[in-house]
Design an enzyme around this catalytic site. Sequence first.
Site, PDB file in Angstrom:
ATOM      1  N   LYS A  13      38.046  18.346  -2.448  1.00  0.00           N
ATOM      2  CA  LYS A  13      38.859  18.175  -3.659  1.00  0.00           C
ATOM      3  C   LYS A  13      40.341  18.050  -3.320  1.00  0.00           C
ATOM      4  O   LYS A  13      41.028  17.168  -3.807  1.00  0.00           O
ATOM      5  CB  LYS A  13      38.679  19.359  -4.623  1.00  0.00           C
ATOM      6  N   ARG A  87      36.720  27.553 -12.779  1.00  0.00           N
ATOM      7  CA  ARG A  87      35.688  27.993 -11.837  1.00  0.00           C
ATOM      8  C   ARG A  87      34.598  28.799 -12.530  1.00  0.00           C
ATOM      9  O   ARG A  87      33.682  29.267 -11.873  1.00  0.00           O
ATOM     10  CB  ARG A  87      36.327  28.830 -10.740  1.00  0.00           C
ATOM     11  N   ARG A 124      37.065  24.185   9.374  1.00  0.00           N
ATOM     12  CA  ARG A 124      38.362  23.840   8.782  1.00  0.00           C
ATOM     13  C   ARG A 124      39.473  24.718   9.342  1.00  0.00           C
ATOM     14  O   ARG A 124      39.301  25.919   9.552  1.00  0.00           O
ATOM     15  CB  ARG A 124      38.293  24.016   7.262  1.00  0.00           C
ATOM     16  N   ARG A 157      41.824  29.792   7.639  1.00  0.00           N
ATOM     17  CA  ARG A 157      42.047  30.581   6.430  1.00  0.00           C
ATOM     18  C   ARG A 157      41.128  31.791   6.471  1.00  0.00           C
ATOM     19  O   ARG A 157      39.965  31.654   6.834  1.00  0.00           O
ATOM     20  CB  ARG A 157      41.692  29.732   5.197  1.00  0.00           C
ATOM     21  N   ARG A 168      31.579  32.634  -0.994  1.00  0.00           N
ATOM     22  CA  ARG A 168      32.193  31.601  -1.845  1.00  0.00           C
ATOM     23  C   ARG A 168      31.159  30.591  -2.344  1.00  0.00           C
ATOM     24  O   ARG A 168      31.207  30.155  -3.495  1.00  0.00           O
ATOM     25  CB  ARG A 168      33.318  30.899  -1.082  1.00  0.00           C
TER      26      ARG A 168
HETATM   27  P1  AMP Z   1      40.660  27.288  -3.186  1.00  0.00           P
HETATM   28  O1  AMP Z   1      41.874  27.032  -2.386  1.00  0.00           O
HETATM   29  O2  AMP Z   1      40.555  26.422  -4.426  1.00  0.00           O
HETATM   30  O3  AMP Z   1      39.381  27.270  -2.371  1.00  0.00           O
HETATM   31  O4  AMP Z   1      40.791  28.788  -3.756  1.00  0.00           O
HETATM   32  C1  AMP Z   1      40.907  29.880  -2.878  1.00  0.00           C
HETATM   33  C2  AMP Z   1      40.585  31.170  -3.600  1.00  0.00           C
HETATM   34  O5  AMP Z   1      41.525  31.360  -4.681  1.00  0.00           O
HETATM   35  C3  AMP Z   1      39.223  31.238  -4.280  1.00  0.00           C
HETATM   36  O6  AMP Z   1      38.176  31.590  -3.381  1.00  0.00           O
HETATM   37  C4  AMP Z   1      39.467  32.323  -5.322  1.00  0.00           C
HETATM   38  O7  AMP Z   1      39.516  33.606  -4.733  1.00  0.00           O
HETATM   39  C5  AMP Z   1      40.883  31.990  -5.793  1.00  0.00           C
HETATM   40  N1  AMP Z   1      40.880  31.041  -6.924  1.00  0.00           N
HETATM   41  C6  AMP Z   1      41.377  29.774  -6.943  1.00  0.00           C
HETATM   42  N2  AMP Z   1      41.196  29.212  -8.144  1.00  0.00           N
HETATM   43  C7  AMP Z   1      40.551  30.145  -8.906  1.00  0.00           C
HETATM   44  C8  AMP Z   1      40.052  30.159 -10.231  1.00  0.00           C
HETATM   45  N3  AMP Z   1      40.166  29.091 -11.037  1.00  0.00           N
HETATM   46  N4  AMP Z   1      39.455  31.301 -10.676  1.00  0.00           N
HETATM   47  C9  AMP Z   1      39.339  32.387  -9.894  1.00  0.00           C
HETATM   48  N5  AMP Z   1      39.758  32.435  -8.629  1.00  0.00           N
HETATM   49  C10 AMP Z   1      40.365  31.318  -8.120  1.00  0.00           C
END
Ligand code: AMP
Length: 215
Positions: A13, A87, A124, A157, A168
Amino acid sequence: MIIVLSGAPGAGKGTQADLLVSDQGYRKVSTGDALRNQIKAKSALGLEAEGYMKEGKLVPDHLLFKVLTAELEANKGRTILLDGYPRNVNQAKTLANLGGESQVRACVHLDVGQVELVARLSGRRVCGACGASYHVEYAPPGDGDKCTKCGGGVVQRPDDAADKVAVRLDVYQRETMPVLDFYMGAGIYKRVDGARETNIVFGDLKKVIEGLAKA
Ligand code: AMP
């Protein structure tokens, strides 16, 4: 107008949103990036979110609401690619209730199978300074694990560690996949096969989004 880019962690994404930003001038809003910025800034919200993120769990909805509304306000009047939100179904409903300029025009689902997702996430690496993304096998960083764009240190990360990846992907299946049904019900769901090469996926994505502008 908002286009929701949906898909499992590792579906691409962020990469695709970055490509669309430079090609089409859209704005990318990534709630994950916004939360990581809050952590770097050591804000109260960042400190509260950090523990959930490290474990690969969802950050509570009320914190995400603050993050989302601030980001939408900062990008008023622009076409927004929303990466990482909603999410869960509650977040999808929250977004739908914002209405007005924040109306969701489409949910584009980058669909990638589980085996491929695990391979992508576990390999990654990201630049700690500029956020550029690498993969140990398909797109390695420069010598000494340095970022080829800014020279920063390239690291894994914390939530890309194998045990956190499993959490996740499980959270994605249980909480985020129902969001796709939500948008199917609203008649604005589009699927793109995300398991192919980046530029091929990008071509398809662009067609879908250009189609929206004409419809
Ligand atoms: P991402 O970079 O999109 O993979 O997000 C990393 C982490 O941020 C996720 O695993 C969640 O812990 C948190 N996070 C990001 N977006 C959301 C969301 N919309 N709702 C809840 N947690 C989020």
